[in-house]
Each structure stands twice: as C-alpha cells, then as structure tokens.
Motif scaffolding. Structure first.
Motif, PDB file in Angstrom:
ATOM      1  N   TYR A  31       0.858  -1.029   0.378  1.00 19.41           N
ATOM      2  CA  TYR A  31      -0.449   0.167   0.471  1.00 19.41           C
ATOM      3  C   TYR A  31       0.516   1.252  -0.470  1.00 19.41           C
ATOM      4  CZ  TYR A  31      -3.111  -3.398   0.973  1.00 19.41           C
ATOM      5  OH  TYR A  31      -4.367  -4.536   1.682  1.00 19.41           O
ATOM      6  N   ALA A  32       0.467   1.857  -0.187  1.00 16.31           N
ATOM      7  CA  ALA A  32       0.600   3.743  -0.420  1.00 16.31           C
ATOM      8  C   ALA A  32       1.713   4.250   0.727  1.00 16.31           C
ATOM      9  CB  ALA A  32       0.428   4.848  -1.142  1.00 16.31           C
ATOM     10  N   GLN A  33       0.711   3.886   1.817  1.00 19.26           N
ATOM     11  CA  GLN A  33       1.551   4.450   2.989  1.00 19.26           C
ATOM     12  C   GLN A  33       1.360   3.982   4.008  1.00 19.26           C
ATOM     13  OE1 GLN A  33      -2.401   6.888   4.062  1.00 19.26           O
ATOM     14  NE2 GLN A  33      -1.415   8.872   2.703  1.00 19.26           N
ATOM     15  N   ARG A  34       2.197   3.384   5.225  1.00 18.25           N
ATOM     16  CA  ARG A  34       2.321   2.492   6.154  1.00 18.25           C
ATOM     17  C   ARG A  34       2.349   3.714   7.483  1.00 18.25           C
ATOM     18  NH1 ARG A  34       7.792  -0.445   6.902  1.00 18.25           N
ATOM     19  NH2 ARG A  34       7.390  -1.421   8.637  1.00 18.25           N
ATOM     20  N   ARG A  35       2.071   3.055   8.282  1.00 20.23           N
ATOM     21  CA  ARG A  35       1.624   3.050   9.978  1.00 20.23           C
ATOM     22  C   ARG A  35       3.134   2.790  10.896  1.00 20.23           C
ATOM     23  NH1 ARG A  35      -3.125   1.283  13.441  1.00 20.23           N
ATOM     24  NH2 ARG A  35      -1.635   0.552  14.211  1.00 20.23           N
ATOM     25  N   ILE A  36       3.233   3.906  12.181  1.00 18.26           N
ATOM     26  CA  ILE A  36       4.509   3.291  12.705  1.00 18.26           C
ATOM     27  C   ILE A  36       3.535   3.178  14.513  1.00 18.26           C
ATOM     28  CG2 ILE A  36       6.975   4.336  13.448  1.00 18.26           C
ATOM     29  CD1 ILE A  36       7.355   5.214  10.533  1.00 18.26           C
ATOM     30  N   ASP A  37       4.679   2.582  14.796  1.00 24.48           N
ATOM     31  CA  ASP A  37       3.949   2.711  16.050  1.00 24.48           C
ATOM     32  C   ASP A  37       4.540   2.834  16.878  1.00 24.48           C
ATOM     33  OD1 ASP A  37       1.137   1.847  15.265  1.00 24.48           O
ATOM     34  OD2 ASP A  37       0.867   0.765  16.346  1.00 24.48           O
ATOM     35  N   TYR A  38       5.296   3.692  18.084  1.00 28.79           N
ATOM     36  CA  TYR A  38       6.742   3.647  19.014  1.00 28.79           C
ATOM     37  C   TYR A  38       5.820   3.590  20.606  1.00 28.79           C
ATOM     38  CZ  TYR A  38      10.758   4.304  21.716  1.00 28.79           C
ATOM     39  OH  TYR A  38      11.679   4.098  21.959  1.00 28.79           O
ATOM     40  N   ASP A  39       5.779   2.899  20.935  1.00 30.65           N
ATOM     41  CA  ASP A  39       5.373   3.155  22.909  1.00 30.65           C
ATOM     42  C   ASP A  39       6.383   3.870  23.133  1.00 30.65           C
ATOM     43  OD1 ASP A  39       3.819   1.807  22.256  1.00 30.65           O
ATOM     44  OD2 ASP A  39       4.428  -0.292  23.491  1.00 30.65           O
ATOM     45  N   LEU A  40       6.791   5.082  24.136  1.00 33.51           N
ATOM     46  CA  LEU A  40       7.345   6.115  25.432  1.00 33.51           C
ATOM     47  C   LEU A  40       7.019   5.789  26.261  1.00 33.51           C
ATOM     48  CD1 LEU A  40       8.935   9.047  23.582  1.00 33.51           C
ATOM     49  CD2 LEU A  40       7.847   8.585  25.705  1.00 33.51           C
ATOM     50  N   GLY A  41       7.516   5.530  27.278  1.00 36.27           N
ATOM     51  CA  GLY A  41       7.127   5.771  29.171  1.00 36.27           C
ATOM     52  C   GLY A  41       7.393   7.156  29.431  1.00 36.27           C
ATOM     53  N   ILE A  42       6.316   7.735  30.315  1.00 35.25           N
ATOM     54  CA  ILE A  42       7.057   9.012  30.831  1.00 35.25           C
ATOM     55  C   ILE A  42       6.934   8.350  32.305  1.00 35.25           C
ATOM     56  CG2 ILE A  42       5.905  10.089  29.316  1.00 35.25           C
ATOM     57  CD1 ILE A  42       3.785  10.529  30.481  1.00 35.25           C
ATOM     58  N   VAL A  89      12.265  17.285  23.251  1.00 32.67           N
ATOM     59  CA  VAL A  89      10.684  18.014  23.849  1.00 32.67           C
ATOM     60  C   VAL A  89      10.374  17.807  25.420  1.00 32.67           C
ATOM     61  CG1 VAL A  89       8.046  18.565  22.914  1.00 32.67           C
ATOM     62  CG2 VAL A  89      10.148  18.843  21.119  1.00 32.67           C
ATOM     63  N   LEU A  90      10.062  16.821  24.867  1.00 30.03           N
ATOM     64  CA  LEU A  90      10.163  16.050  26.580  1.00 30.03           C
ATOM     65  C   LEU A  90      10.649  16.751  27.505  1.00 30.03           C
ATOM     66  CD1 LEU A  90       8.335  12.163  25.911  1.00 30.03           C
ATOM     67  CD2 LEU A  90       7.254  14.946  26.613  1.00 30.03           C
ATOM     68  N   THR A  91      12.449  16.485  27.244  1.00 27.84           N
ATOM     69  CA  THR A  91      13.254  16.802  28.470  1.00 27.84           C
ATOM     70  C   THR A  91      13.251  18.351  28.733  1.00 27.84           C
ATOM     71  OG1 THR A  91      14.438  15.262  27.529  1.00 27.84           O
ATOM     72  CG2 THR A  91      16.273  16.781  28.607  1.00 27.84           C
ATOM     73  N   GLU A  92      12.654  18.980  27.720  1.00 26.25           N
ATOM     74  CA  GLU A  92      12.920  21.387  27.995  1.00 26.25           C
ATOM     75  C   GLU A  92      11.841  21.228  29.164  1.00 26.25           C
ATOM     76  OE1 GLU A  92      12.721  22.523  23.632  1.00 26.25           O
ATOM     77  OE2 GLU A  92      15.343  22.300  24.030  1.00 26.25           O
ATOM     78  N   ALA A  93      11.240  20.547  29.056  1.00 24.20           N
ATOM     79  CA  ALA A  93       9.645  20.268  29.313  1.00 24.20           C
ATOM     80  C   ALA A  93       9.723  20.261  30.659  1.00 24.20           C
ATOM     81  CB  ALA A  93       8.416  19.658  28.849  1.00 24.20           C
ATOM     82  N   GLY A  94      10.961  19.573  30.904  1.00 20.90           N
ATOM     83  CA  GLY A  94      10.994  18.510  32.523  1.00 20.90           C
ATOM     84  C   GLY A  94       9.785  17.351  33.373  1.00 20.90           C
ATOM     85  N   ILE A  95       9.949  16.642  31.428  1.00 13.14           N
ATOM     86  CA  ILE A  95       9.379  15.566  31.350  1.00 13.14           C
ATOM     87  C   ILE A  95       9.914  14.566  32.106  1.00 13.14           C
ATOM     88  CG2 ILE A  95       6.903  14.120  29.746  1.00 13.14           C
ATOM     89  CD1 ILE A  95       5.854  16.339  29.408  1.00 13.14           C
TER      90      ILE A  95
END
Length: 154
Positions: free
Chosen positions: A52-63, A134-140
């Motif tokens: 197909y023309a497009q593909r989805r990317i999934d990524y799990d990120l923990g905070i 972005v998360l590091t700069e926001a203090g997350i």
C-alpha cells in the motif's frame, strides 16, 4: 508481491530482486541475498510491506507516573505534526496505552509515505529525536526500570 516489493518471509526481510519458477530472490537490508524456495512461499505467510502507499509506525514511550499525561500527549502530538515526512492524513495519534511497572506508556502512531524501510527508519529517528528533546525541555521524566535489592541477612 512483485519485483521491487519489500517483504517478510519467516525470519527474512528484504527487497524482492527476482522471481523464478522454483525460487524467489530477496536482498536483505544488510546486503545479503536470500534464495527462498517458492514452495515455502506457498505454505507460509508473506508480509508485503510495500503493498500500500502508506505505512503506520507505532512506538511506545514511557513517562513518569508523576508527570502530566495530557501535557505529554499534547507535546508529542506537536512533535508528530511538525516532523517532516509524517503525514497529516491519516492523522497522527498519541494514546495512553499502558500503566507499566515503572512508566506510564504512551503509544505514538503516525503514517509515512512511501512505505519503504528507509522511510520508516528515518521517520522514526526524526520523531524520537524530537520527542526526547521536547519532553526533556518540558521537564517530563523518561524513566527507566529500577530495582531495589534488600539484604535481609545483614
């Protein structure tokens, strides 16, 4: 699949170079040639990554558990919207996915075009680099698993 498609067959993944009567030849992403008997292709599942023309990317990120989930989701959605190569449609998403042992897990989901391996890898690199910044700069907090070891004999 056709010559030029990127496929996955069992533990092999690469680009189809040639299809013959008895075998199909793929070039793996690290430059090796794999000869797959067509009998294997008839009895096993084949994933065609470029069907197909497009593909989805999934990524799990923990905070961290002490962090504001809504704020983190907002920041990450901004990253997805601003990252070159991330498609606006279908719209990217950030979902609260899991309450893990040491993190609150957010799943980032976004689409790229074309669906070739190189686009997927480079898009993931750009998104994760910006997400961390972005998360590091926001203090997350981006915590990692920790263990406490108790010595009862001492």
């Amino acid at each position: 699949f056709r010559v030029g498609d990127q496929i996955v067959v069992k533990e092999y993944e690469g680009t189809v170079e040639e299809i013959q009567t008895r075998a199909t030849f793929i070039r793996t992403y690290d430059g090796r040639r794999v000869v797959i008997p067509n009998s294997e292709l008839f009895v096993n599942s084949v994933t065609v990554n470029t069907a197909y023309a497009q593909r989805r990317i999934d990524y799990d990120l923990g905070i961290g558990y002490g962090d504001d989930v809504a704020r983190a989701k907002e920041l990450l959605l901004g990253v997805l919207r601003d990252t070159p190569g991330v498609l606006a449609e279908p719209a990217p998403e950030v979902l609260l996915w899991n309450l893990g042992e040491s993190t609150v897990v957010l799943r980032l989901r976004w689409w790229v075009e074309p669906p070739r391996r190189t686009e997927v890898l480079h898009s993931r690199d750009r998104v994760l680099e910006q997400a961390k910044r972005v998360l590091t700069e926001a203090g997350i907090d981006l915590p990692f698993p920790t263990q406490v070891v108790l010595w009862h004999d001492q």
